[in-house]
Motif scaffolding. Structure first.
Motif, PDB file in Angstrom:
ATOM      1  N   MET A  97      53.899   2.531  67.525  1.00 47.13           N
ATOM      2  CA  MET A  97      52.822   1.529  67.044  1.00 47.13           C
ATOM      3  C   MET A  97      51.080   2.210  67.372  1.00 47.13           C
ATOM      4  SD  MET A  97      53.605  -0.927  65.167  1.00 47.13           S
ATOM      5  CE  MET A  97      52.452  -2.937  64.972  1.00 47.13           C
ATOM      6  N   PRO A  98      50.880   1.833  66.400  1.00 45.46           N
ATOM      7  CA  PRO A  98      49.496   3.124  66.421  1.00 45.46           C
ATOM      8  C   PRO A  98      48.715   1.897  66.939  1.00 45.46           C
ATOM      9  CG  PRO A  98      49.651   2.591  63.894  1.00 45.46           C
ATOM     10  CD  PRO A  98      51.406   2.624  64.896  1.00 45.46           C
ATOM     11  N   PRO A  99      47.589   2.149  67.438  1.00 44.57           N
ATOM     12  CA  PRO A  99      46.207   0.680  67.598  1.00 44.57           C
ATOM     13  C   PRO A  99      45.871   0.250  66.702  1.00 44.57           C
ATOM     14  CG  PRO A  99      45.237   3.424  67.781  1.00 44.57           C
ATOM     15  CD  PRO A  99      46.597   3.228  67.891  1.00 44.57           C
ATOM     16  N   ASP A 100      45.455  -0.864  66.558  1.00 41.57           N
ATOM     17  CA  ASP A 100      44.867  -1.383  65.840  1.00 41.57           C
ATOM     18  C   ASP A 100      42.922  -1.512  65.571  1.00 41.57           C
ATOM     19  OD1 ASP A 100      43.669  -3.380  63.435  1.00 41.57           O
ATOM     20  OD2 ASP A 100      44.979  -4.869  64.872  1.00 41.57           O
ATOM     21  N   ILE A 101      42.339  -0.548  64.705  1.00 39.88           N
ATOM     22  CA  ILE A 101      41.053  -0.174  64.899  1.00 39.88           C
ATOM     23  C   ILE A 101      40.199  -0.929  63.887  1.00 39.88           C
ATOM     24  CG2 ILE A 101      41.197   1.984  65.938  1.00 39.88           C
ATOM     25  CD1 ILE A 101      40.256   2.748  63.075  1.00 39.88           C
ATOM     26  N   SER A 102      41.046  -2.458  63.185  1.00 45.20           N
ATOM     27  CA  SER A 102      40.544  -3.082  62.312  1.00 45.20           C
ATOM     28  C   SER A 102      39.639  -4.170  62.712  1.00 45.20           C
ATOM     29  CB  SER A 102      41.188  -3.673  61.171  1.00 45.20           C
ATOM     30  OG  SER A 102      41.742  -4.958  62.370  1.00 45.20           O
ATOM     31  N   GLY A 103      38.716  -4.127  61.766  1.00 47.04           N
ATOM     32  CA  GLY A 103      37.458  -5.520  62.594  1.00 47.04           C
ATOM     33  C   GLY A 103      36.023  -5.170  62.312  1.00 47.04           C
ATOM     34  N   LYS A 104      35.412  -5.882  62.289  1.00 47.54           N
ATOM     35  CA  LYS A 104      33.525  -5.272  62.000  1.00 47.54           C
ATOM     36  C   LYS A 104      33.582  -5.146  63.357  1.00 47.54           C
ATOM     37  CE  LYS A 104      31.438  -8.429  59.280  1.00 47.54           C
ATOM     38  NZ  LYS A 104      30.449  -9.797  59.634  1.00 47.54           N
ATOM     39  N   TRP A 105      32.508  -3.754  63.531  1.00 41.58           N
ATOM     40  CA  TRP A 105      32.381  -2.724  64.365  1.00 41.58           C
ATOM     41  C   TRP A 105      30.397  -2.240  64.210  1.00 41.58           C
ATOM     42  CZ3 TRP A 105      35.236  -2.139  68.561  1.00 41.58           C
ATOM     43  CH2 TRP A 105      37.137  -1.944  68.218  1.00 41.58           C
ATOM     44  N   ILE A 106      29.674  -2.959  64.961  1.00 38.62           N
ATOM     45  CA  ILE A 106      28.018  -2.569  65.123  1.00 38.62           C
ATOM     46  C   ILE A 106      28.363  -1.806  66.136  1.00 38.62           C
ATOM     47  CG2 ILE A 106      27.467  -4.109  66.513  1.00 38.62           C
ATOM     48  CD1 ILE A 106      25.246  -4.485  64.474  1.00 38.62           C
ATOM     49  N   LEU A 107      27.451  -0.934  65.695  1.00 41.02           N
ATOM     50  CA  LEU A 107      26.649   0.366  66.961  1.00 41.02           C
ATOM     51  C   LEU A 107      26.253   0.099  67.621  1.00 41.02           C
ATOM     52  CD1 LEU A 107      26.714   3.414  66.745  1.00 41.02           C
ATOM     53  CD2 LEU A 107      25.043   3.635  65.155  1.00 41.02           C
ATOM     54  N   GLU A 149      47.366  11.193  65.781  1.00 44.50           N
ATOM     55  CA  GLU A 149      46.990  12.006  66.789  1.00 44.50           C
ATOM     56  C   GLU A 149      47.493  11.350  68.125  1.00 44.50           C
ATOM     57  OE1 GLU A 149      44.865  15.952  67.208  1.00 44.50           O
ATOM     58  OE2 GLU A 149      45.571  16.144  64.568  1.00 44.50           O
ATOM     59  N   GLY A 150      48.626  11.198  68.552  1.00 42.68           N
ATOM     60  CA  GLY A 150      48.767   9.761  69.534  1.00 42.68           C
ATOM     61  C   GLY A 150      47.716   8.903  69.456  1.00 42.68           C
ATOM     62  N   ASN A 151      47.139   8.302  70.155  1.00 42.47           N
ATOM     63  CA  ASN A 151      46.081   7.149  69.699  1.00 42.47           C
ATOM     64  C   ASN A 151      44.384   7.679  69.248  1.00 42.47           C
ATOM     65  OD1 ASN A 151      48.084   5.479  70.502  1.00 42.47           O
ATOM     66  ND2 ASN A 151      47.450   5.523  72.989  1.00 42.47           N
ATOM     67  N   GLU A 152      44.736   8.301  68.590  1.00 45.92           N
ATOM     68  CA  GLU A 152      43.368   8.863  67.998  1.00 45.92           C
ATOM     69  C   GLU A 152      43.828   9.072  66.542  1.00 45.92           C
ATOM     70  OE1 GLU A 152      41.318  12.716  69.653  1.00 45.92           O
ATOM     71  OE2 GLU A 152      41.353  11.510  71.375  1.00 45.92           O
ATOM     72  N   LEU A 153      43.229   8.287  65.145  1.00 44.47           N
ATOM     73  CA  LEU A 153      42.300   8.619  64.252  1.00 44.47           C
ATOM     74  C   LEU A 153      41.879   9.845  64.103  1.00 44.47           C
ATOM     75  CD1 LEU A 153      44.303   7.568  61.996  1.00 44.47           C
ATOM     76  CD2 LEU A 153      42.036   6.139  61.259  1.00 44.47           C
ATOM     77  N   GLN A 160      38.582   2.137  73.629  1.00 48.34           N
ATOM     78  CA  GLN A 160      38.616   2.571  74.410  1.00 48.34           C
ATOM     79  C   GLN A 160      38.087   1.690  75.214  1.00 48.34           C
ATOM     80  OE1 GLN A 160      37.272   7.052  76.409  1.00 48.34           O
ATOM     81  NE2 GLN A 160      36.987   6.185  77.122  1.00 48.34           N
ATOM     82  N   GLY A 161      38.684   0.810  76.078  1.00 50.04           N
ATOM     83  CA  GLY A 161      38.431  -0.689  76.616  1.00 50.04           C
ATOM     84  C   GLY A 161      37.932  -1.716  75.111  1.00 50.04           C
ATOM     85  N   GLU A 162      36.399  -2.324  75.497  1.00 52.24           N
ATOM     86  CA  GLU A 162      36.448  -3.365  73.857  1.00 52.24           C
ATOM     87  C   GLU A 162      35.797  -2.181  72.869  1.00 52.24           C
ATOM     88  OE1 GLU A 162      37.155  -7.139  74.857  1.00 52.24           O
ATOM     89  OE2 GLU A 162      38.653  -5.822  75.284  1.00 52.24           O
ATOM     90  N   LYS A 163      36.169  -1.202  73.525  1.00 55.20           N
ATOM     91  CA  LYS A 163      35.254  -0.161  72.152  1.00 55.20           C
ATOM     92  C   LYS A 163      35.556   0.885  71.110  1.00 55.20           C
ATOM     93  CE  LYS A 163      31.250  -1.740  74.285  1.00 55.20           C
ATOM     94  NZ  LYS A 163      30.499  -1.400  75.189  1.00 55.20           N
ATOM     95  N   LEU A 164      34.763   0.782  70.087  1.00 60.36           N
ATOM     96  CA  LEU A 164      35.806   1.809  69.058  1.00 60.36           C
ATOM     97  C   LEU A 164      34.346   3.000  69.265  1.00 60.36           C
ATOM     98  CD1 LEU A 164      37.341   2.298  66.969  1.00 60.36           C
ATOM     99  CD2 LEU A 164      35.503   1.618  65.622  1.00 60.36           C
ATOM    100  N   LEU A 219      28.564  11.337  68.844  1.00 58.70           N
ATOM    101  CA  LEU A 219      29.214  10.778  69.820  1.00 58.70           C
ATOM    102  C   LEU A 219      28.848   9.267  69.501  1.00 58.70           C
ATOM    103  CD1 LEU A 219      32.264  10.160  71.190  1.00 58.70           C
ATOM    104  CD2 LEU A 219      30.404   9.929  73.325  1.00 58.70           C
ATOM    105  N   GLN A 220      29.788   8.257  68.524  1.00 59.10           N
ATOM    106  CA  GLN A 220      28.897   6.670  68.445  1.00 59.10           C
ATOM    107  C   GLN A 220      29.841   5.918  68.733  1.00 59.10           C
ATOM    108  OE1 GLN A 220      29.407   7.059  64.039  1.00 59.10           O
ATOM    109  NE2 GLN A 220      26.709   6.715  63.852  1.00 59.10           N
ATOM    110  N   VAL A 221      29.737   5.152  69.439  1.00 56.84           N
ATOM    111  CA  VAL A 221      30.292   3.609  70.380  1.00 56.84           C
ATOM    112  C   VAL A 221      30.050   2.290  69.376  1.00 56.84           C
ATOM    113  CG1 VAL A 221      30.986   3.166  73.193  1.00 56.84           C
ATOM    114  CG2 VAL A 221      29.618   4.720  72.669  1.00 56.84           C
ATOM    115  N   PHE A 222      30.723   2.139  69.346  1.00 60.78           N
ATOM    116  CA  PHE A 222      30.571   0.402  68.668  1.00 60.78           C
ATOM    117  C   PHE A 222      31.372  -0.291  70.090  1.00 60.78           C
ATOM    118  CE2 PHE A 222      29.759   2.509  64.380  1.00 60.78           C
ATOM    119  CZ  PHE A 222      29.674   3.781  64.393  1.00 60.78           C
ATOM    120  N   LYS A 223      30.461  -1.311  68.645  1.00 59.82           N
ATOM    121  CA  LYS A 223      31.046  -3.026  69.505  1.00 59.82           C
ATOM    122  C   LYS A 223      31.345  -3.561  68.855  1.00 59.82           C
ATOM    123  CE  LYS A 223      26.783  -5.448  70.714  1.00 59.82           C
ATOM    124  NZ  LYS A 223      26.059  -5.856  71.670  1.00 59.82           N
ATOM    125  N   ARG A 224      32.809  -4.932  69.443  1.00 58.39           N
ATOM    126  CA  ARG A 224      32.952  -6.235  68.169  1.00 58.39           C
ATOM    127  C   ARG A 224      31.772  -6.497  67.784  1.00 58.39           C
ATOM    128  NH1 ARG A 224      38.429  -5.782  65.956  1.00 58.39           N
ATOM    129  NH2 ARG A 224      39.439  -5.039  67.559  1.00 58.39           N
TER     130      ARG A 224
END
Ligand code: VLZ
Length: 135
Positions: free
Chosen positions: A1-11, A90-94, A112-116, A128-133
């Motif tokens: 199963m691929p990871p679930d990256i759905s949701g609302k993410w803020i930069l 590619e593995g767990n990367e889209l 990675q952790g709680e971050k997208l 590189l951009q990091v997003f949090k829920r």
């Protein structure tokens, strides 16, 4: 199963976005506005079908795709180019490859952790951009 990256993410953090936009020949005024703004990613994921909306108060950008199926992407409001885009797990990367005028163009998302995370690449520039829920 691929990871679930759905949701609302803020930069949360942004590294080398300006260089990435320069590599795409995005004009000075647009770069300055884009840099100053927050971005939100709205991702829906239904099996292999995705919609990714990149939203800001300045402009929105949206793509819809099926994993493994190449499509014509017109980057309206970004650099306004036409590319052929192919997105795969590619593995767990889209991972997206955007074939067109610009060499080595594409992006990848992973959790990675709680971050997208999002890496945006054009030529020799990697942003590189990091997003949090959000909520
Ligand atoms: O996202 O390629 O999530 O399309 C900078 C935009 C580049 C500046 C954004 C602000 C590229 C304008 C986003 C707001 C729209 C991108 C992909 C991966 C999906």
């Amino acid at each position: 199963m691929p990871p679930d990256i759905s949701g609302k993410w803020i930069l949360e953090t942004n590294d080398r976005l300006e260089d990435y936009m320069k590599a795409l020949n995005i004009d000075f005024a647009t770069r300055k506005i884009a840099l100053a703004l927050s971005q939100t990613k709205l991702i829906t994921q239904d099996g292999d079908k995705f919609t990714i909306k990149t939203c800001s108060t300045f402009r929105n950008y949206e793509i819809s795709f099926t994993v493994g199926v190449e499509f014509d992407e017109h980057t309206v409001g970004l650099d306004n180019r036409h590319v052929k885009s192919l997105i795969k797990w590619e593995g767990n990367e889209l991972v997206c490859t955007q074939t067109g005028q610009k060499a080595n163009r594409g992006w990848k998302h992973w959790l990675q952790g709680e971050k997208l995370y999002l890496e945006l690449t054009c030529e020799d520039v990697v942003c590189l951009q990091v997003f949090k829920r959000k909520e």
